[in-house]
Structures are given as structure tokens and as C-alpha cells.
Enzyme design. Structure first.
Site, mmCIF file in Angstrom:
data_model
loop_
_atom_site.group_PDB
_atom_site.id
_atom_site.type_symbol
_atom_site.label_atom_id
_atom_site.label_comp_id
_atom_site.label_asym_id
_atom_site.label_seq_id
_atom_site.Cartn_x
_atom_site.Cartn_y
_atom_site.Cartn_z
ATOM 1 N N HIS A 181 0.817 -1.216 0.000
ATOM 2 C CA HIS A 181 0.000 0.000 0.000
ATOM 3 C C HIS A 181 0.853 1.270 0.000
ATOM 4 O O HIS A 181 0.331 2.372 -0.186
ATOM 5 C CB HIS A 181 -0.989 -0.010 1.177
ATOM 6 C CG HIS A 181 -0.413 0.418 2.495
ATOM 7 N ND1 HIS A 181 -0.135 -0.469 3.510
ATOM 8 C CD2 HIS A 181 -0.094 1.641 2.982
ATOM 9 C CE1 HIS A 181 0.331 0.192 4.556
ATOM 10 N NE2 HIS A 181 0.369 1.477 4.263
ATOM 11 N N ASP A 195 -0.378 -7.384 1.587
ATOM 12 C CA ASP A 195 0.236 -6.056 1.692
ATOM 13 C C ASP A 195 1.755 -6.175 1.805
ATOM 14 O O ASP A 195 2.342 -5.945 2.867
ATOM 15 C CB ASP A 195 -0.353 -5.322 2.900
ATOM 16 C CG ASP A 195 -0.025 -3.837 2.888
ATOM 17 O OD1 ASP A 195 0.394 -3.332 1.832
ATOM 18 O OD2 ASP A 195 -0.206 -3.189 3.939
ATOM 19 N N SER A 228 4.442 2.566 8.078
ATOM 20 C CA SER A 228 4.030 1.542 7.120
ATOM 21 C C SER A 228 5.198 1.034 6.284
ATOM 22 O O SER A 228 6.044 1.814 5.842
ATOM 23 C CB SER A 228 2.969 2.107 6.176
ATOM 24 O OG SER A 228 1.760 2.322 6.843
#
Length: 312
Positions: A80, A126, A229
């Protein structure tokens, strides 16, 4: 072909084989073994060289996500974090620094190719592999982290370490790399936290998929957050640091629910397949990639891409 030609071919073959073997052996001897091994204290600035595989993934020269160096050509991050795979020429990674901005110890490498699983949708699958355009030179502040050893059963410790430049409790983005020890939570236990009614409705779709697990301290409100992230969940196993998780997503950082991580072990075969079938010149040395880069650059100038999903 005469005897001389056969001899040359044999020497080339043996040289390539020996080089491949030596490279693999050298990687295993350096991965997950930082030179600086001082005491770690959670929730504070990290020391330079403590996490030498930590990557700052940059889009258009601005920090967007974390990542992990896993070899001299490859970085692992979250899918992502990637806006568009054909924008690889706009991505770079910053290694060898604990500063979010540029520093004298850091070095920048450009991304030549991006690989993402076909089944990636939002928070599912992901994970992403980034191939760097040039070989990384290892040093005391730049070293890869070991991947999980799928040939034997690994016991994940009760706690691991998450690192990154993500948002803190005050809502600010620190300029120095942060480190935090977090307890590991099984997928089943995490599913009950995120989906408490699931136990009464067995046909309800799971929130925590089979390729995910959780980590975080609910009571202390310590967790990964936006900006972390793609970064590593580093676990000390069998004397070395191994990349067991990739920071993926969460709801309201550090507030009652743990962070969710992509399980690297689950994707170990996919990682190996991508790396093994990528020839030395894959992406960066391709003429097609170079000409496409110019075209894509002009397209990018006229279009503002959407922001990536950044729940973690």
C-alpha cells in the site's frame, strides 16, 4: 567448438557458480547481525547502526514509508506504500541513517523495479519487493536483515521490535528513527479483538487474514502508526535478527487495538521466486525501462496521484 572453447566455458560456469555460492554464503554471514549491539530502550530515538536494515522509502524525494534491506539489491516494504508500480523511477530508498532527512552517513539508491502479489487488495497481500538500480555496499550502518528460515520451525519470541519515523502520540513526525518493543499477538487472539462478534457468527469474513498477525501494547498505547508503514518488525531468533513482519495497518494508532503486520514467512516462497527469476539487469539496465521513464515522468507532471492507504 574446440577444446580451448570448452575450457573457457567450463571456467565461466565454475566462476558463476562459485560467485553465486559465495554471495549467498556472505549474505547469511552478515544478515541480522548489527555491528552496534548496545542496550535497546523502547519508545525512544534509535542509535545509529542499531537497525542497519531500516529503509526510508521516498516518493519524489519525500519520505513516505519504511522498508527493510534484505540483500544487496532488494528491499521489502508494504504494497500500500506504492502508488503506481510504473512510477518506479520516482522511488528511492535512503539507507545508513537514523535521520528522516538527508545526513552525512546516509546513501540513496534508486528503485528500478517493483513487484507486488497479484492478489493485493487494500490490506490483503500487503507486501512489495523493490529492486534497486545498483548494488548496495554494506557497512557498519548498512546491513541486511535475515528472512525467516522456512526450512525449520521458528519460535517467534514473545516480543519483537518495530522501528520507523511514523507519527507519535503527539501527532508529530519525529526526525530521528524511533524504536519500540511490542508484544506479539497471535492471529486468532487478534481476530477476537478486531472482530469480537465473529465467535458468534462463524460465517462472517475474518478481519485478520491468514497472512497477517498482530503486535502492540494495548494498555500502554504504544504501537506503530502512520508513516511507519512498510517498516520492519524485527525479531531476535537463534542469535540473529529476522524480518518476521511488515507494518501494514491498524485503527487509531495505539488506541486499544494492536497494529497489524504482514506475515513475511507466509510470503517467503513468493519472495524467493521473484528474486530468483530476476536476471542481473532486471529493470534498471533495460532500455525499455529507460525510455518508459521519460514518458512516465511527463505523464506524472500532469497528474496528481492519489495518496496511498496509510492506516499504520
Amino acid at each position: 567448438m574446440g577444446p580451448a572453447g570448452l575450457k573457457v566455458l567450463l571456467l565461466l560456469f565454475l566462476g558463476a557458480f562459485q560467485g553465486s555460492f559465495t554471495k549467498k554464503k556472505n549474505l547469511q554471514s552478515v544478515c541480522g547481525r548489527p555491528v552496534h549491539t548496545g542496550r535497546i530502550v523502547g519508545g525512544q530515538d534509535a542509535a545509529l547502526g542499531r537497525w542497519p536494515w531500516q529503509v526510508s522509502l521516498r516518493f519524489d524525494y519525500t519520505h513516505s514509508c519504511g522498508g527493510s534491506l534484505i540483500s544487496d539489491h532488494w528491499v521489502l516494504t508494504a504494497a500500500h506504500c506504492i502508488k503506481k508500480t510504473w512510477y518506479s523511477f520516482l522511488y528511492s530508498v535512503w539507507l545508513g541513517s537514523i535521520d528522516r532527512e538527508y545526513s552525512s552517513t546516509g546513501k540513496e539508491y534508486y528503485v528500478s523495479r517493483i513487484a507486488i502479489p497479484d492478489k493485493h487488495r487494500h490490506t490483503e497481500a500487503d507486501i512489495a519487493l523493490l529492486k534497486l538500480s545498483s548494488r548496495v555496499t554494506f557497512s557498519s550502518v548498512i546491513l541486511p536483515i535475515c528472512l525467516p528460515n522456512i526450512s525449520k520451525q521458528l519460535t517467534v519470541p514473545a516480543s519483537c521490535w518495530v522501528t520507523g519515523w511514523g507519527q507519535n502520540q503527539e501527532g508529530h513526525y519525529p526526525s530521528t528513527l524511533q524504536e519500540l518493543e511490542v508484544p506479539v499477538i497471535s492471529s486468532e487472539a487478534c481476530e477476537q479483538l478486531y472482530n469480537p462478534i465473529g465467535v458468534f457468527l462463524p460465517d462472517l469474513e475474518r478481519v485478520i487474514k491468514e497472512d497477517m498477525f498482530c503486535a502492540g501494547e494495548r494498555q500502554s498505547r504504544k504501537d506503530s502508526c502512520k508513516g511507519d508503514s512498510g517498516g520492519p518488525l524485527s525479531c531476535h531468533i537463534d542469535g540473529v535478527w529476522r524480518l518476521m513482519g511488515v507494518v501494514s495497518w491498524g485503527l487509531e494508532c495505539g488506541k486499544d487495538l494492536p497494529g497489524v503486520y504482514t506475515n513475511v514467512t507466509y510470503y517467503q516462497k513468493w519472495i524467493s521466486a521473484i528474486i530468483s527469476r530476476a536476471p542481473p539487469g532486471w529493470g534498471g539496465d533495460s532500455t525499455h525501462m529507460t525510455s518508459c521513464s521519460l514518458l512516465c515522468y511527463f505523464l506524472w507532471l500532469s497528474w496528481d496521484p492519489p495518496e496511498p492507504l496509510a492506516l499504520a
